[in-house]
Design a protein around this motif. Structure first.
Motif, PDB file in Angstrom:
ATOM      1  N   ASP A   1       0.838  -1.220   0.000  1.00  0.00           N
ATOM      2  CA  ASP A   1       0.000   0.000   0.000  1.00  0.00           C
ATOM      3  C   ASP A   1       0.867   1.264   0.000  1.00  0.00           C
ATOM      4  N   GLY A   2       1.921   1.235  -0.779  1.00  0.00           N
ATOM      5  CA  GLY A   2       2.757   2.426  -0.930  1.00  0.00           C
ATOM      6  C   GLY A   2       3.779   2.627   0.168  1.00  0.00           C
ATOM      7  N   GLN A   3       3.830   1.740   1.150  1.00  0.00           N
ATOM      8  CA  GLN A   3       4.830   1.886   2.214  1.00  0.00           C
ATOM      9  C   GLN A   3       5.816   0.725   2.160  1.00  0.00           C
ATOM     10  N   TRP A   4       7.105   1.061   2.352  1.00  0.00           N
ATOM     11  CA  TRP A   4       8.135   0.026   2.332  1.00  0.00           C
ATOM     12  C   TRP A   4       8.274  -0.624   3.706  1.00  0.00           C
ATOM     13  N   PHE A   5       8.314  -1.950   3.685  1.00  0.00           N
ATOM     14  CA  PHE A   5       8.595  -2.754   4.872  1.00  0.00           C
ATOM     15  C   PHE A   5       9.839  -3.598   4.574  1.00  0.00           C
ATOM     16  N   ALA A   6      10.513  -4.006   5.645  1.00  0.00           N
ATOM     17  CA  ALA A   6      11.679  -4.890   5.468  1.00  0.00           C
ATOM     18  C   ALA A   6      11.578  -6.045   6.452  1.00  0.00           C
ATOM     19  N   MET A   7      11.916  -7.217   5.969  1.00  0.00           N
ATOM     20  CA  MET A   7      11.934  -8.386   6.841  1.00  0.00           C
ATOM     21  C   MET A   7      13.259  -8.426   7.585  1.00  0.00           C
ATOM     22  N   SER A   8      13.185  -8.573   8.890  1.00  0.00           N
ATOM     23  CA  SER A   8      14.415  -8.740   9.674  1.00  0.00           C
ATOM     24  C   SER A   8      14.156  -9.813  10.722  1.00  0.00           C
ATOM     25  N   LEU A   9      15.106 -10.006  11.615  1.00  0.00           N
ATOM     26  CA  LEU A   9      14.968 -11.108  12.565  1.00  0.00           C
ATOM     27  C   LEU A   9      13.802 -10.908  13.522  1.00  0.00           C
ATOM     28  N   ASP A  10      13.291  -9.682  13.630  1.00  0.00           N
ATOM     29  CA  ASP A  10      12.101  -9.472  14.449  1.00  0.00           C
ATOM     30  C   ASP A  10      10.834  -9.351  13.593  1.00  0.00           C
ATOM     31  N   GLY A  11      10.883  -9.874  12.395  1.00  0.00           N
ATOM     32  CA  GLY A  11       9.694  -9.914  11.552  1.00  0.00           C
ATOM     33  C   GLY A  11       9.662  -8.769  10.554  1.00  0.00           C
ATOM     34  N   LEU A  12       8.477  -8.585   9.963  1.00  0.00           N
ATOM     35  CA  LEU A  12       8.320  -7.556   8.933  1.00  0.00           C
ATOM     36  C   LEU A  12       7.977  -6.231   9.598  1.00  0.00           C
ATOM     37  N   THR A  13       8.834  -5.224   9.401  1.00  0.00           N
ATOM     38  CA  THR A  13       8.628  -3.929  10.067  1.00  0.00           C
ATOM     39  C   THR A  13       8.828  -2.810   9.054  1.00  0.00           C
ATOM     40  N   PRO A  14       8.226  -1.632   9.302  1.00  0.00           N
ATOM     41  CA  PRO A  14       8.422  -0.516   8.365  1.00  0.00           C
ATOM     42  C   PRO A  14       9.906  -0.151   8.250  1.00  0.00           C
ATOM     43  N   VAL A  15      10.300   0.223   7.062  1.00  0.00           N
ATOM     44  CA  VAL A  15      11.690   0.647   6.842  1.00  0.00           C
ATOM     45  C   VAL A  15      11.950   1.937   7.606  1.00  0.00           C
ATOM     46  N   GLU A  16      13.022   1.953   8.400  1.00  0.00           N
ATOM     47  CA  GLU A  16      13.363   3.134   9.202  1.00  0.00           C
ATOM     48  C   GLU A  16      14.419   3.952   8.479  1.00  0.00           C
ATOM     49  N   ARG A  17      14.127   5.203   8.238  1.00  0.00           N
ATOM     50  CA  ARG A  17      15.003   6.030   7.390  1.00  0.00           C
ATOM     51  C   ARG A  17      16.406   6.202   7.978  1.00  0.00           C
ATOM     52  N   ALA A  18      16.508   6.308   9.289  1.00  0.00           N
ATOM     53  CA  ALA A  18      17.821   6.630   9.882  1.00  0.00           C
ATOM     54  C   ALA A  18      18.736   5.404  10.026  1.00  0.00           C
ATOM     55  N   ALA A  19      18.160   4.212   9.903  1.00  0.00           N
ATOM     56  CA  ALA A  19      18.970   2.996  10.112  1.00  0.00           C
ATOM     57  C   ALA A  19      19.814   2.697   8.873  1.00  0.00           C
ATOM     58  N   PRO A  20      20.952   2.038   9.052  1.00  0.00           N
ATOM     59  CA  PRO A  20      21.781   1.684   7.898  1.00  0.00           C
ATOM     60  C   PRO A  20      21.048   0.741   6.953  1.00  0.00           C
ATOM     61  N   VAL A  21      21.230   0.955   5.661  1.00  0.00           N
ATOM     62  CA  VAL A  21      20.648   0.016   4.702  1.00  0.00           C
ATOM     63  C   VAL A  21      21.416  -1.298   4.809  1.00  0.00           C
ATOM     64  N   VAL A  22      20.694  -2.395   4.626  1.00  0.00           N
ATOM     65  CA  VAL A  22      21.307  -3.724   4.758  1.00  0.00           C
ATOM     66  C   VAL A  22      20.680  -4.636   3.709  1.00  0.00           C
ATOM     67  N   HIS A  23      21.399  -5.705   3.379  1.00  0.00           N
ATOM     68  CA  HIS A  23      20.973  -6.673   2.352  1.00  0.00           C
ATOM     69  C   HIS A  23      21.002  -6.057   0.957  1.00  0.00           C
ATOM     70  N   VAL A  24      22.112  -5.385   0.652  1.00  0.00           N
ATOM     71  CA  VAL A  24      22.340  -4.927  -0.717  1.00  0.00           C
ATOM     72  C   VAL A  24      23.587  -5.627  -1.268  1.00  0.00           C
ATOM     73  N   SER A  25      23.550  -5.893  -2.559  1.00  0.00           N
ATOM     74  CA  SER A  25      24.666  -6.563  -3.236  1.00  0.00           C
ATOM     75  C   SER A  25      25.789  -5.562  -3.519  1.00  0.00           C
ATOM     76  N   TYR A  26      26.910  -6.102  -3.950  1.00  0.00           N
ATOM     77  CA  TYR A  26      27.994  -5.212  -4.414  1.00  0.00           C
ATOM     78  C   TYR A  26      27.511  -4.385  -5.594  1.00  0.00           C
ATOM     79  N   TYR A  27      26.767  -5.014  -6.497  1.00  0.00           N
ATOM     80  CA  TYR A  27      26.288  -4.283  -7.671  1.00  0.00           C
ATOM     81  C   TYR A  27      25.429  -3.083  -7.257  1.00  0.00           C
ATOM     82  N   GLU A  28      24.561  -3.306  -6.286  1.00  0.00           N
ATOM     83  CA  GLU A  28      23.705  -2.203  -5.819  1.00  0.00           C
ATOM     84  C   GLU A  28      24.525  -1.135  -5.105  1.00  0.00           C
TER      85      GLU A  28
END
Ligand code: FE2
Length: 438
Positions: A276-303
């Motif tokens: 519904d237009g909002q980004w969520f990310a799966m982490s060890l505590d489940g699916l939670t809204p993406v937090e802008r201030a937190a470091p991005v994680v799970h990106v490839s070298y290409y990305e």
């Protein structure tokens, strides 16, 4: 001696070293079971994909490692627990025989979890005998046990990354553990650049402390003047990259990266979902809204590389990163990582910048633009352990630092992690660097 004088410390004896190593060994062995604590036997059996192994396999493989490299050679009359386990739990050691293919580890419904736990006990008792009854274990035994401890700790982080891969593939997106989040800033601190002069710097591991063979030999590296970001790239910055068409602009991408993006339909980091237009990310505590201030994680070298180009910057080389980390304190507190503090995701930069880079250790592994290759004079160890690192030195990129899930005593400036440029299921992120133009 003055009452306030510090005691004179003598060099640790072999018996001291044996005692310290034994306590670290059994603490590490216990901790693997603690990490498996929130999981059922069913959770521990399948694998989500070829790269990710089942928890049960990690528990058994780290045990097999001690059996194959320490006990069978150095404990008289050692009886292997089960002659079939070498096939099941050898990972990639060609010189130690055939093995279950990596992509099919999740088919090992047998041995049962119960039997794997019995295997662990059998090997623990034998290790106790080796270290306790042999009052003067030779230096080679202590060296091998220390490698086994560090190896099992590497698998502790893998256990977490791999269970996350499994739960992210589950339709209900279960949490490994629940943990209250809160108190996070909405936006990260503005990024500051720290300048470093060029010159010849000593890099690589030196001294008696533990290091893997790929961190040696210590040698000189020529580094040109550069700037390094004082913090990691954040989710908020990644959202801006997405919104600006970063995943649709071929000009930002390496050719292999663009091919991979199109083949696998990448539109965001691994585990991100738009609902519904909002980004969520799966982490060890489940699916939670993406937090802008937190470091991005799970990106490839290409990305990471494409993002750097979009940001008019680049990734650091591994030696630039190492030189910057040399005066950056590692996370030495046992409370600084997921394994003991129960943090389940990387945290935003907290302290204000003091002129040194922040978040070097304990949040995410950081991609570098350096290919994983041997240092000048590198020689793999003799025997089967020579397969540990050396044979992977082609086609992969070095990552530096340590993630929130990395055992704290692996946080060191010389540590070289390495993955293929398309891989992103590890806790991988990035920090920017740039040239200093005169
Ligand atoms: Fe392993």
């Amino acid at each position: 001696m003055n009452a306030l004088s510090p005691p004179q410390l003598s060099a640790p004896t072999k018996q001291d070293r044996r005692g310290l190593l034994a306590s670290r060994l059994f603490e590490t062995r216990r901790h693997s079971l603690e990490l498996a604590g929130p999981l059922s036997a069913e959770d521990m059996t399948p694998q989500a994909m070829e790269d990710a192994s089942p928890t049960k396999w990690h528990l058994a493989h780290s045990t097999w490692f001690f059996e194959a490299f320490v006990l069978e050679k150095h404990l008289d009359a050692y009886q292997p627990f089960d002659e079939t386990f070498g096939y099941c739990f050898n990972s990639y050691y060609e010189s130690l025989g055939d093995r279950q293919p990596r992509a099919r580890r999740g088919l090992l419904t047998r041995p049962s979890l119960e039997r794997v736990l019995q295997y662990r006990e059998h090997v623990d008792q034998a290790l106790e005998k080796l270290l306790n009854e042999n009052l003067a274990p030779d230096a080679e035994v202590l060296r091998l046990v220390e490698i086994g401890v560090n190896h099992e700790q590497q698998h502790q982080e893998l256990l977490l990354t791999d269970i996350l891969a499994l739960f992210a593939a589950h339709p209900l997106r279960p949490a490994y553990r629940t943990h209250l989040r809160g108190g996070l800033p909405d936006e990260p601190d503005p990024l500051q650049w720290i300048e470093y002069p060029g010159g010849v710097h000593r890099v690589g591991h030196q001294g008696d402390g533990f290091a893997f063979d790929n961190e040696r030999p210590h040698h000189d590296a020529l580094i040109h003047p550069f700037r390094l970001a004082d913090r990691l790239v954040t989710n908020g910055e990644w959202l801006d990259f997405i919104a600006d068409g970063g995943y649709r602009a071929a000009s930002l991408w390496l050719s292999d990266g663009w091919t991979t993006l199109n083949r696998d339909d990448w539109r965001a980091p691994l585990y991100w979902e738009c609902r519904d237009g909002q980004w969520f990310a799966m982490s060890l505590d489940g699916l939670t809204p993406v937090e802008r201030a937190a470091p991005v994680v799970h990106v490839s070298y290409y990305e990471a590389d494409a993002f750097s180009r979009w940001a008019s910057a680049r990734l650091p080389t591994e030696f630039e990163w190492e030189v910057a980390a040399q005066d950056s304190p590692p996370n030495l507190s046992p409370k600084s990582n997921a394994i003991s503090s129960r943090a389940l995701w990387p945290s935003p930069a907290k302290q204000p910048s003091d002129g040194r880079p922040r978040q070097m250790f304990g949040e995410v592994w950081q991609w570098t633009q350096s290919a994983y290759s041997p240092y000048p004079g590198y020689r793999p160890q003799k025997g089967a352990l020579g397969e540990y690192n050396g044979k992977f030195m082609v086609g992969q990129q070095v990552l530096r630092g340590a993630s929130f899930a990395t055992p704290y005593n692996h946080s060191r400036s010389t540590y070289r992690n390495f993955f293929y440029p398309h891989q992103r299921w590890q806790f991988m992120g990035l920090r920017l660097a740039s040239e200093i133009t005169q």
